[in-house]
Motif scaffolding. Structure first.
Motif, PDB file in Angstrom:
ATOM      1  N   LEU A  33      58.624  81.426  45.039  1.00 49.05           N
ATOM      2  CA  LEU A  33      58.987  80.082  45.513  1.00 49.05           C
ATOM      3  C   LEU A  33      60.342  80.096  46.206  1.00 49.05           C
ATOM      4  CD1 LEU A  33      57.953  77.522  42.730  1.00 49.05           C
ATOM      5  CD2 LEU A  33      57.085  77.676  45.075  1.00 49.05           C
ATOM      6  N   ARG A  34      61.290  80.843  45.663  1.00 49.69           N
ATOM      7  CA  ARG A  34      62.606  80.937  46.288  1.00 49.69           C
ATOM      8  C   ARG A  34      62.502  81.553  47.678  1.00 49.69           C
ATOM      9  NH1 ARG A  34      66.968  83.418  42.198  1.00 49.69           N
ATOM     10  NH2 ARG A  34      68.131  83.332  44.160  1.00 49.69           N
ATOM     11  N   ILE A  35      61.642  82.567  47.816  1.00 46.70           N
ATOM     12  CA  ILE A  35      61.433  83.173  49.134  1.00 46.70           C
ATOM     13  C   ILE A  35      60.845  82.150  50.103  1.00 46.70           C
ATOM     14  CG2 ILE A  35      60.057  84.883  50.393  1.00 46.70           C
ATOM     15  CD1 ILE A  35      60.308  86.674  47.889  1.00 46.70           C
ATOM     16  N   ALA A  36      59.881  81.376  49.631  1.00 39.60           N
ATOM     17  CA  ALA A  36      59.227  80.380  50.485  1.00 39.60           C
ATOM     18  C   ALA A  36      60.214  79.350  51.013  1.00 39.60           C
ATOM     19  CB  ALA A  36      58.111  79.686  49.709  1.00 39.60           C
ATOM     20  N   PHE A  37      61.230  79.036  50.215  1.00 40.06           N
ATOM     21  CA  PHE A  37      62.199  78.024  50.626  1.00 40.06           C
ATOM     22  C   PHE A  37      63.501  78.630  51.154  1.00 40.06           C
ATOM     23  CE2 PHE A  37      59.483  75.599  47.663  1.00 40.06           C
ATOM     24  CZ  PHE A  37      59.083  74.603  48.545  1.00 40.06           C
ATOM     25  N   GLY A  38      63.416  79.918  51.585  1.00 43.28           N
ATOM     26  CA  GLY A  38      64.518  80.500  52.323  1.00 43.28           C
ATOM     27  C   GLY A  38      65.493  81.349  51.547  1.00 43.28           C
ATOM     28  N   ASP A  39      65.290  81.532  50.249  1.00 44.12           N
ATOM     29  CA  ASP A  39      66.197  82.366  49.452  1.00 44.12           C
ATOM     30  C   ASP A  39      65.440  83.630  49.059  1.00 44.12           C
ATOM     31  OD1 ASP A  39      67.998  83.551  47.808  1.00 44.12           O
ATOM     32  OD2 ASP A  39      68.078  81.953  46.318  1.00 44.12           O
ATOM     33  N   GLY A  40      65.557  84.666  49.882  1.00 45.28           N
ATOM     34  CA  GLY A  40      64.769  85.874  49.675  1.00 45.28           C
ATOM     35  C   GLY A  40      65.557  87.035  49.127  1.00 45.28           C
ATOM     36  N   GLY A  41      66.567  86.795  48.316  1.00 43.75           N
ATOM     37  CA  GLY A  41      67.433  87.860  47.834  1.00 43.75           C
ATOM     38  C   GLY A  41      66.766  88.815  46.873  1.00 43.75           C
ATOM     39  N   ASP A  42      65.945  88.303  45.967  1.00 45.79           N
ATOM     40  CA  ASP A  42      65.317  89.149  44.958  1.00 45.79           C
ATOM     41  C   ASP A  42      63.867  89.439  45.318  1.00 45.79           C
ATOM     42  OD1 ASP A  42      67.200  89.780  42.857  1.00 45.79           O
ATOM     43  OD2 ASP A  42      67.252  87.633  42.432  1.00 45.79           O
ATOM     44  N   GLN A  43      63.398  90.594  44.901  1.00 44.47           N
ATOM     45  CA  GLN A  43      62.003  90.948  45.124  1.00 44.47           C
ATOM     46  C   GLN A  43      61.106  90.118  44.214  1.00 44.47           C
ATOM     47  OE1 GLN A  43      62.440  95.204  44.317  1.00 44.47           O
ATOM     48  NE2 GLN A  43      61.775  95.616  46.410  1.00 44.47           N
ATOM     49  N   LEU A 238      52.367  80.652  50.916  1.00 38.98           N
ATOM     50  CA  LEU A 238      53.215  81.317  49.927  1.00 38.98           C
ATOM     51  C   LEU A 238      53.578  80.360  48.800  1.00 38.98           C
ATOM     52  CD1 LEU A 238      54.848  83.640  48.843  1.00 38.98           C
ATOM     53  CD2 LEU A 238      56.680  83.074  50.461  1.00 38.98           C
ATOM     54  N   VAL A 239      53.881  79.111  49.141  1.00 42.95           N
ATOM     55  CA  VAL A 239      54.194  78.110  48.107  1.00 42.95           C
ATOM     56  C   VAL A 239      53.010  77.930  47.166  1.00 42.95           C
ATOM     57  CG1 VAL A 239      54.662  75.658  47.706  1.00 42.95           C
ATOM     58  CG2 VAL A 239      55.902  76.875  49.501  1.00 42.95           C
ATOM     59  N   ALA A 240      51.809  77.813  47.734  1.00 46.43           N
ATOM     60  CA  ALA A 240      50.616  77.611  46.904  1.00 46.43           C
ATOM     61  C   ALA A 240      50.362  78.824  46.015  1.00 46.43           C
ATOM     62  CB  ALA A 240      49.399  77.350  47.796  1.00 46.43           C
ATOM     63  N   THR A 241      50.530  80.024  46.574  1.00 45.90           N
ATOM     64  CA  THR A 241      50.310  81.236  45.783  1.00 45.90           C
ATOM     65  C   THR A 241      51.351  81.364  44.683  1.00 45.90           C
ATOM     66  OG1 THR A 241      49.394  82.322  47.753  1.00 45.90           O
ATOM     67  CG2 THR A 241      49.999  83.735  45.901  1.00 45.90           C
ATOM     68  N   ILE A 246      52.804  80.949  38.836  1.00 49.06           N
ATOM     69  CA  ILE A 246      53.473  80.253  37.736  1.00 49.06           C
ATOM     70  C   ILE A 246      52.427  79.680  36.777  1.00 49.06           C
ATOM     71  CG2 ILE A 246      54.867  78.222  37.165  1.00 49.06           C
ATOM     72  CD1 ILE A 246      56.468  78.779  39.736  1.00 49.06           C
ATOM     73  N   LEU A 247      51.361  79.116  37.341  1.00 47.34           N
ATOM     74  CA  LEU A 247      50.277  78.602  36.493  1.00 47.34           C
ATOM     75  C   LEU A 247      49.655  79.713  35.659  1.00 47.34           C
ATOM     76  CD1 LEU A 247      48.390  76.119  38.860  1.00 47.34           C
ATOM     77  CD2 LEU A 247      49.758  75.548  36.836  1.00 47.34           C
ATOM     78  N   PHE A 248      49.522  80.912  36.269  1.00 44.93           N
ATOM     79  CA  PHE A 248      48.946  82.010  35.507  1.00 44.93           C
ATOM     80  C   PHE A 248      49.873  82.434  34.370  1.00 44.93           C
ATOM     81  CE2 PHE A 248      47.657  86.375  34.573  1.00 44.93           C
ATOM     82  CZ  PHE A 248      46.300  86.178  34.400  1.00 44.93           C
ATOM     83  N   GLY A 249      51.177  82.336  34.602  1.00 49.51           N
ATOM     84  CA  GLY A 249      52.110  82.600  33.512  1.00 49.51           C
ATOM     85  C   GLY A 249      51.918  81.619  32.370  1.00 49.51           C
ATOM     86  N   LEU A 250      51.761  80.344  32.702  1.00 43.51           N
ATOM     87  CA  LEU A 250      51.530  79.327  31.674  1.00 43.51           C
ATOM     88  C   LEU A 250      50.193  79.561  30.971  1.00 43.51           C
ATOM     89  CD1 LEU A 250      52.781  76.176  33.620  1.00 43.51           C
ATOM     90  CD2 LEU A 250      53.984  77.435  31.818  1.00 43.51           C
ATOM     91  N   PHE A 251      49.183  79.955  31.755  1.00 44.93           N
ATOM     92  CA  PHE A 251      47.883  80.258  31.156  1.00 44.93           C
ATOM     93  C   PHE A 251      47.990  81.438  30.193  1.00 44.93           C
ATOM     94  CE2 PHE A 251      43.939  82.780  31.306  1.00 44.93           C
ATOM     95  CZ  PHE A 251      43.083  81.874  30.699  1.00 44.93           C
ATOM     96  N   SER A 252      48.839  82.410  30.509  1.00 41.49           N
ATOM     97  CA  SER A 252      49.031  83.552  29.614  1.00 41.49           C
ATOM     98  C   SER A 252      49.613  83.099  28.281  1.00 41.49           C
ATOM     99  CB  SER A 252      49.942  84.585  30.269  1.00 41.49           C
ATOM    100  OG  SER A 252      49.349  85.132  31.427  1.00 41.49           O
ATOM    101  N   PHE A 253      50.533  82.125  28.317  1.00 39.86           N
ATOM    102  CA  PHE A 253      51.072  81.579  27.062  1.00 39.86           C
ATOM    103  C   PHE A 253      49.971  80.888  26.269  1.00 39.86           C
ATOM    104  CE2 PHE A 253      55.304  81.094  29.458  1.00 39.86           C
ATOM    105  CZ  PHE A 253      55.691  82.381  29.106  1.00 39.86           C
ATOM    106  N   ALA A 254      49.097  80.163  26.988  1.00 40.38           N
ATOM    107  CA  ALA A 254      47.969  79.516  26.307  1.00 40.38           C
ATOM    108  C   ALA A 254      47.037  80.561  25.700  1.00 40.38           C
ATOM    109  CB  ALA A 254      47.199  78.632  27.293  1.00 40.38           C
ATOM    110  N   SER A 255      46.845  81.671  26.404  1.00 36.44           N
ATOM    111  CA  SER A 255      46.001  82.744  25.876  1.00 36.44           C
ATOM    112  C   SER A 255      46.612  83.346  24.614  1.00 36.44           C
ATOM    113  CB  SER A 255      45.817  83.839  26.936  1.00 36.44           C
ATOM    114  OG  SER A 255      45.123  83.347  28.068  1.00 36.44           O
ATOM    115  N   ALA A 256      47.951  83.448  24.603  1.00 31.97           N
ATOM    116  CA  ALA A 256      48.618  83.988  23.416  1.00 31.97           C
ATOM    117  C   ALA A 256      48.329  83.131  22.187  1.00 31.97           C
ATOM    118  CB  ALA A 256      50.129  84.067  23.663  1.00 31.97           C
TER     119      ALA A 256
END
Length: 261
Positions: A33-43, A238-241, A246-256
């Motif tokens: 998301l940071r890359i999508a909005f112009g902050d591409g410092g981190d991979q 890129l924003v949608a992806t 992020i949703l998949f991260g939340l889903f992983s918490f639900a899976s836990a």
């Protein structure tokens, strides 16, 4: 020790593993998301996520906890591969064993990063290095092309299964409230679809590298995500992806919490 007892012992390890997976996907999505909005410092890949964690107070301790969780996932997947689960056939057991190896590699890389010896490079450089090695082999072009096609196929299957909501079969949905089930279903479908898109995108670049006989055309997760910003859809793909990851991260918490282990 009986199979049921082994699975009972490793159940907390599996839940820790899903939690660790969730942390990584949340951070990768955030960086994208940071890359999508112009902050591409981190991979926007696992290496970038680990750097984000390392910068926090007690970052090294958090990295070791993350590595421990990934080790737990490797153990749990390995037990699935060796012992099976229910009426699992040979194919599912082989897939579980492959996932165990995958998470073992992730655990090793995370532990190396926590120890201060794994901070060089990222998914993009590793992808180019592996592709270059493959292309130098006899029939390397065909091998690389087949690997890229396999990645595309895996991405399509991941997205299809997510949109069909096949993951609900593995969750204890009866324990969820109606609102929670709706949220978990949305996170699993959207997150899984985004994850599939990233796999397929990376596969396309591997195929391109094989066709051009140029390993520089191969891209890891970070460059694959960045390329989405240069499609006709502009940064919004890129924003949608990123939101999907992020949703998949939340889903992983639900899976836990609710996955049948």
């Amino acid at each position: 020790m009986a199979r049921t007892q082994v699975r009972d012992v490793l159940r907390p390890a599996g839940r820790a593993g899903f939690t660790s997976r969730g942390v990584i996907y949340l951070l990768v999505g955030y960086l994208a998301l940071r890359i999508a909005f112009g902050d591409g410092g981190d991979q926007a890949d696992r290496q970038g996520a680990l750097r984000q964690i390392g910068r926090q107070p007690f970052g090294t301790a958090l990295l070791w906890l993350l590595a421990a969780g990934l080790a737990g996932m490797a153990l749990w997947r390995g037990a699935q591969g060796l012992l099976g689960q229910g009426e699992d056939g040979a194919g599912r057991r082989l897939a579980a064993s492959a996932r165990a190896v995958f998470y073992l590699v992730l655990c090793w890389g995370t532990a190396a990063f926590a120890a201060g010896s794994g901070g060089q490079g990222g998914s993009d450089q590793k992808s180019r290095d592996v592709t270059a090695t493959v292309l130098r082999q006899p029939g390397g072009r065909w091998i690389a092309g087949a690997a890229g096609a396999a990645l595309c196929a895996a991405g399509a299957v991941i997205a299809f299964r997510a949109l069909r909501r096949r993951f609900l079969e593995k969750l204890e949905t009866a324990r969820m409230s109606r609102r929670t089930r709706t949220a978990v279903t949305g996170a699993g479908a959207g997150g899984g679809a985004a994850r599939g898109v990233v796999y397929a995108g990376a596969g396309v670049f591997v195929i391109t590298a094989a066709v051009r006989f140029d390993p520089r055309s191969s891209k890891g997760v970070d460059d694959t995500l960045r390329s989405f910003a240069h499609t006709p859809a502009g940064p919004w793909l890129l924003v949608a992806t990123a939101a999907g990851l992020i949703l998949f991260g939340l889903f992983s918490f639900a899976s836990a919490r609710w996955r049948r282990l």
